[in-house]
Design an enzyme around this catalytic site. Sequence first.
Site, PDB file in Angstrom:
ATOM      1  N   HIS A  68       0.878  -1.177   0.000  1.00  0.00           N
ATOM      2  CA  HIS A  68       0.000   0.000   0.000  1.00  0.00           C
ATOM      3  C   HIS A  68       0.913   1.224   0.000  1.00  0.00           C
ATOM      4  CE1 HIS A  68      -2.403  -2.943   2.391  1.00  0.00           C
ATOM      5  NE2 HIS A  68      -3.474  -2.359   1.896  1.00  0.00           N
ATOM      6  N   ASP A 109       2.302   1.959   3.369  1.00  0.00           N
ATOM      7  CA  ASP A 109       3.278   1.014   3.938  1.00  0.00           C
ATOM      8  C   ASP A 109       4.677   1.458   3.575  1.00  0.00           C
ATOM      9  OD1 ASP A 109       0.988  -0.547   4.233  1.00  0.00           O
ATOM     10  OD2 ASP A 109       1.469  -1.846   2.532  1.00  0.00           O
ATOM     11  N   GLU A 140     -10.759  -7.013  -4.412  1.00  0.00           N
ATOM     12  CA  GLU A 140     -10.588  -8.065  -3.400  1.00  0.00           C
ATOM     13  C   GLU A 140     -11.851  -8.130  -2.549  1.00  0.00           C
ATOM     14  OE1 GLU A 140      -6.896  -7.916  -1.204  1.00  0.00           O
ATOM     15  OE2 GLU A 140      -7.910  -8.779   0.534  1.00  0.00           O
ATOM     16  N   HIS A 177     -11.029 -14.061   3.851  1.00  0.00           N
ATOM     17  CA  HIS A 177     -12.240 -13.309   3.510  1.00  0.00           C
ATOM     18  C   HIS A 177     -13.341 -14.249   3.027  1.00  0.00           C
ATOM     19  CE1 HIS A 177      -9.708  -9.425   2.708  1.00  0.00           C
ATOM     20  NE2 HIS A 177      -9.557  -9.915   3.917  1.00  0.00           N
ATOM     21  N   ASP A 180      -4.773 -13.870  -2.250  1.00  0.00           N
ATOM     22  CA  ASP A 180      -4.134 -13.506  -0.986  1.00  0.00           C
ATOM     23  C   ASP A 180      -4.143 -14.757  -0.118  1.00  0.00           C
ATOM     24  OD1 ASP A 180      -3.487 -10.980  -1.687  1.00  0.00           O
ATOM     25  OD2 ASP A 180      -4.696  -9.966  -0.169  1.00  0.00           O
ATOM     26  N   ASP A 195     -10.857 -11.757  10.934  1.00  0.00           N
ATOM     27  CA  ASP A 195      -9.870 -11.767   9.858  1.00  0.00           C
ATOM     28  C   ASP A 195      -8.494 -11.928  10.504  1.00  0.00           C
ATOM     29  OD1 ASP A 195      -8.887 -11.555   7.342  1.00  0.00           O
ATOM     30  OD2 ASP A 195      -9.046  -9.376   7.224  1.00  0.00           O
ATOM     31  N   ASP A 217      -0.799 -12.535   2.395  1.00  0.00           N
ATOM     32  CA  ASP A 217      -1.440 -11.509   3.231  1.00  0.00           C
ATOM     33  C   ASP A 217      -1.664 -12.160   4.598  1.00  0.00           C
ATOM     34  OD1 ASP A 217      -2.676  -9.363   4.255  1.00  0.00           O
ATOM     35  OD2 ASP A 217      -4.248  -9.203   2.743  1.00  0.00           O
TER      36      ASP A 217
HETATM   37  C1  XLS Z   1      -7.665  -6.447   4.560  1.00  0.00           C
HETATM   38  C2  XLS Z   1      -7.206  -6.703   3.220  1.00  0.00           C
HETATM   39  C3  XLS Z   1      -6.092  -5.799   2.731  1.00  0.00           C
HETATM   40  C4  XLS Z   1      -5.935  -5.888   1.237  1.00  0.00           C
HETATM   41  C5  XLS Z   1      -5.152  -4.782   0.635  1.00  0.00           C
HETATM   42  O1  XLS Z   1      -8.428  -7.198   5.173  1.00  0.00           O
HETATM   43  O2  XLS Z   1      -6.823  -8.047   3.150  1.00  0.00           O
HETATM   44  O3  XLS Z   1      -4.901  -6.071   3.371  1.00  0.00           O
HETATM   45  O4  XLS Z   1      -5.389  -7.098   0.846  1.00  0.00           O
HETATM   46  O5  XLS Z   1      -5.662  -3.533   0.938  1.00  0.00           O
HETATM   47 CA    CA Z   2      -7.483 -10.489   5.660  1.00  0.00          CA
HETATM   48 CA    CA Z   3      -5.962  -9.222   1.483  1.00  0.00          CA
END
Ligand code: XLS
Ligand code: CA
Ligand code: CA
Length: 449
Positions: A109, A112, A240, A279, A304, A315, A347
Amino acid sequence: MANYYAGAKEYFPEIKKIEYEGAKSKNPLAFRYYDANKVIGGKKMKDHLRFAIAYWHSFCGNGSDPFGAATVIHPWSLDAKTQMEAAENKMDAAFEFFTKLGTEYYAFHDRDMAPEGASPAESEKNLFALVTKAKKLQAETGVKLLWGTANVFSNPRFMNGAATNPEFAVVALAATQVKAAIDATIELGGEGYTFWGGREGYMSLLNTDLQKEKDNLARFLTMARDYGRKQGFKGVFYIEPKPMEPSKHQYDFDTETVIGFLRHYGLDKDFRLNIEANHAELAGHEFSHELETAAAAGFLGSVDANRGDNMNGWDTDQFPMSYYETALAMYTILKIGGFTTGGLNFDSKIRRNSVDLSDLFIAHIGGMDAFAVGLEIAQRIIDDGVIPNFVKDRYASFAGGDGLKFTKGELSLDQLAKIGTDAGYGSAGLTSGKQEYLENVLNSYLLGL
Ligand code: XLS
Ligand code: CA
Ligand code: CA
């Protein structure tokens, strides 16, 4: 000469390049199954798996959670005098990590990589100072950018959303970040650009104009797509999906919802999905369900890689461990011919009490090994043919005769009903689905038999 990158200071001096040592190795800092150059189904493991490291969890996450402060001390922020210096050091540490682990991709990001400045212009300047350094390090090491993204959810100004914010001024501020992050992605040769809309949803319907927010989200994505293409971005835009958290409801709820949204707003040519395992679970789906749904519709872009905890609904972003999950994931990915621009982005974050610097390596090694095993099993499923052939045979009645006419749209309901009437009840429909048999077959591959 060391075959890894180390900046002015080596941040993981105890750890050398991670090597493949085979299944019998007891060395926690070696691969037991991931053998980068091993050829599986005509392609090297590393080219099948296309592992990426998530900048945010691995180099920004410090173990803090809503109940407690940071537990992990980042050596790269310790002796830095400014935030920008810390960001430069962090990037050195990141590239040292990538090259010691042998992963060829990363994802980030904007925030980051570089700290926010006092104005949008200063934020952009900060980002581009780091992008210049990243470009140099990418060229030096051969590491590539899987995808870039903008963090338009952490800053309090986005508490009511970014593209879906009820205040136009915030939508415009989100645009400053997304525009700069697309520019950064292009500059770094990124193969994708991801939108995860953590705040693009609602907390209460009592204060929300649902249709306006969805229209605004689509408008914003259309503008971003047009801008990226105008600037020469040839990669793939990813959405995503995630059903909730931090919002009560997120518009990109799950794969099926996102595909409907993309088609409705005419975004289905440029956008694909980035599916995250955790997710999927939050949406009440298995990881394999989300992957298969995206793949079946031609929308599977990237992954991811992580896992949730079966016993809670958070999460948790744990490292992938289950061979069943990785096998089924890789089976879907192999069935569509593998990744093109996408990859397996970790991730995933180490637990708050995993405080040794080596834990970050050990966690990724385990995740990479788990996907290497999954890849081997998936290839076995395909080579052996029992499962794919079973599925094919199950639909054989649509491959010829009236079944084929039906498939081609050559029958009316009248004609279809006449076929049914002529055939009569007989024993139609009483064919075994053989689920347990297929599960047993899958288990036998798992043991390599
Ligand atoms: C958060 C998401 C985030 C995305 C990128 O839950 O996984 O990290 O992958 O913004
Ligand atoms: Ca996540
Ligand atoms: Ca993610």
